[in-house]
Design a protein around this motif. Structure first.
Motif, short mmCIF file in Angstrom:
data_model
loop_
_atom_site.label_atom_id
_atom_site.label_comp_id
_atom_site.label_asym_id
_atom_site.label_seq_id
_atom_site.Cartn_x
_atom_site.Cartn_y
_atom_site.Cartn_z
N LEU A 31 0.85 -1.20 0.00
CA LEU A 31 0.00 0.00 0.00
C LEU A 31 0.89 1.25 0.00
O LEU A 31 2.07 1.17 0.35
N ARG A 52 2.49 -0.41 4.14
CA ARG A 52 1.97 -1.64 4.75
C ARG A 52 1.58 -2.63 3.64
O ARG A 52 1.50 -2.27 2.47
N TRP A 53 1.35 -3.88 4.05
CA TRP A 53 1.04 -4.93 3.08
C TRP A 53 -0.41 -5.39 3.25
O TRP A 53 -0.90 -5.52 4.38
N GLN A 54 -1.03 -5.63 2.11
CA GLN A 54 -2.43 -6.07 2.12
C GLN A 54 -2.50 -7.50 1.57
O GLN A 54 -1.86 -7.81 0.57
N HIS A 101 -4.55 -5.74 6.55
CA HIS A 101 -3.32 -4.94 6.39
C HIS A 101 -2.31 -5.35 7.46
O HIS A 101 -2.68 -5.53 8.61
N TYR A 102 -1.04 -5.43 7.07
CA TYR A 102 -0.01 -5.79 8.05
C TYR A 102 1.22 -4.90 7.87
O TYR A 102 1.50 -4.45 6.75
N ASP A 103 1.96 -4.73 8.97
CA ASP A 103 3.20 -3.95 8.89
C ASP A 103 4.29 -4.73 8.16
O ASP A 103 5.23 -4.15 7.63
#
Ligand SMILES: Cc1cc2nc3c(=O)[nH]c(=O)nc-3n(C[C@H](O)[C@H](O)[C@H](O)COP(=O)(O)OP(=O)(O)OC[C@H]3O[C@@H](n4cnc5c(N)ncnc54)[C@H](O)[C@@H]3O)c2cc1C
Length: 452
Positions: free
Chosen positions: A241, A245-247, A253-255
């Protein structure tokens, strides 16, 4: 502040990564496509019996695996049978009998060699010269070559190659010596035969199924530390994103994300990100060639018991003797009395025989070499062939590290090579565990850098 991380895959690498993140106080969510945890080292149910997808053997040198088993609340002494280093063939099968006594290293090896039966003086001298030379070289090779070339260079005898080096290379690297990396083989020998602690060379056989040994306990550990393990949850897409962060699958969503799948599945997930920084890792993953492992389970009357928990078998495909090791499961778990497990590494040619013909040939081989005609008539057999058990561990193979090339996206799995000590370790449980730990440490170190 708690950071949220996702781990994709609950094989041994993903379980190790998730435990390390949970231990460090992070919120972790594990996504596992299958219903059973453990990936390529997991429990399966066949013939109303709990089996594994393949008979596994661990080494005393698997220190991180053993540490995590304990950390997850399991007692290795209860769950694992520990045997001294050995290569013991059935009497009368033209094999050898080599077993290390409980003496300090390296005395235990010298004593075992002196006492070994089935080896001539020339074989013993060649083996002694080889291990002295390798010790002097620090178990390192400047230029990689095949295991066969290394053995030839150090004048190993035909008998030693056939009874010791060939089966050890197949068992450790799942690649035949004529194609296997000598450098990786020496890394395994360094940590087992060459270790300063005798216990590193011990052979460890799980008494319980593989999912129980660590993955199920790892999931409990993660849950107790506030994390979650979702089974039957296949991740189809990863996306970064604008805020870094990662989707996952267009939703959560994750760090940071650790992709702890096999190399084939990781390459496909990474391709979907469409970022040139991942190209190198993807092309390295795509260059791997798979090697198969077959395990044939044979059930006999519960009264059947072998004289030892396991034997090496002379591997002679020209005589249809495909089996390389046989394990007496009944000596590990009383509920499996009468069950034998026969392992065939690099089993491509054997698997081409077809399930029924191969199981039949293995039963006949057992009957002949163990000199028990009744073994030709099992009550039932189950042959499990994992076609993509490991990558072929060939010389100078380029392997991705744990850093993917993009921030917050890490790789873990037996195919990665990052940890200094296991650099270029073959595809094993310990390599998977160490890669998971390394990826977890990198993802939260990266996070600390971002916070500063
Ligand atoms: C038959 C056999 C015998 C072996 N014998 C030995 C032995 O004696 N000693 C030894 O040390 N090693 C042995 N090995 C090797 C060892 O099992 C592997 O090196 C190790 O289990 C690999 O673990 P991993 O976590 O890297 O990968 P995997 O076990 O492949 O785990 C990956 C996980 O990711 C999941 N996954 C994949 N894609 C997705 C997705 N998109 N979303 C969610 N989940 C996903 C998979 O379902 C799987 O559970 C053997 C392997 C086999 C197959």
């Amino acid at each position: 502040m708690k950071q949220g991380f996702a781990v994709i895959g609950a094989g041994w690498a993903g379980c190790a990564a998730a435990m390390e993140l949970a231990r460090a106080g992070h919120a972790v969510t594990v996504y596992e496509a299958a219903r059973t945890l453990g990936g390529r080292a997991r429990r399966v149910e066949r013939e109303n019996t709990v089996l594994d997808n393949g008979q596994h053997i661990l080494l005393g040198a698997y220190t991180e695996t053993l540490r995590l088993i304990k950390l997850a609340g399991q007692d290795p002494k209860e769950l694992i049978l520990t045997l001294p280093l050995q290569m013991r063939y059935p009497a009368g099968s033209d094999g050898m009998d080599f077993i290390a006594p409980r003496l300090p290293a390296p005395l235990h090896l010298a004593w075992a060699l002196l006492r070994a039966q089935g080896l001539q003086g020339a074989d013993k001298l060649a083996l002694m010269r080889f291990s002295t030379a390798m010790r002097t070289m620090g178990w390192q090779l400047y230029n990689d070559c095949t295991v066969s070339e290394l053995l030839q260079r150090f004048d190993q005898t035909e008998r030693l190659n056939r009874l010791m080096w060939h089966p050890l290379c197949l068992a450790a690297l799942n690649t035949p010596p004529e194609r296997a990396s000598a450098r990786v083989f020496l890394n395994v020998l360094r940590d087992s035969l060459g270790a300063s602690r005798r216990r590193a060379s011990d052979m460890l056989i799980p008494k319980t199924d593989l999912s129980t040994l660590l993955p199920d306990a790892a999931a409990r550990y993660v849950a107790q530390h506030g994390g979650a393990v979702r089974t039957g949850a296949k991740v189809a897409a990863l996306q970064i994103l604008p805020d870094g962060r990662w989707q996952l699958d267009g939703d959560a969503h994750y760090d940071g994300v650790i992709v702890a799948t096999s190399s084939v599945q990781a390459a496909s997930l990474l391709q979907g990100v469409h970022d040139a920084r991942l190209d190198k890792a993807i092309s390295q993953m795509q260059a791997f060639t798979p090697e198969a492992i077959s395990t044939c389970y044979l059930q006999y009357d519960a009264s059947l018991r072998l004289d030892l928990p396991f034997y090496a078998l002379v591997d002679a495909p020209q005589q249809r003797h495909w089996g390389q090791f046989v394990f007496d499961r009944g000596q590990l778990d009383a509920s499996q009395a009468g069950l034998l497990a026969v392992v065939i590494s690099a089993s491509g040619p054997a698997a081409e025989q077809g399930h029924a013909a191969l199981a039949h040939a293995i039963a006949a081989q057992l009957a002949q070499v163990l000199q028990r005609p009744a073994l030709a008539q099992p009550v039932w057999t189950q042959l499990i062939t994992e076609k993509r058990a490991t990558f072929a561990c060939t010389p100078d193979l380029a392997r991705p590290g744990n850093a993917s090339g993009m921030p917050g996206l890490l790789l873990a799995g037996d195919y990665t090579a990052n940890d200094e000590r296991t650099q270029d370790y073959p595809a094993t449980i310990e390599a998977a565990v160490r890669s998971g730990l390394a990826a977890a440490r990198m993802v939260h170190t990266g996070q600390a850098a971002k916070q500063r």
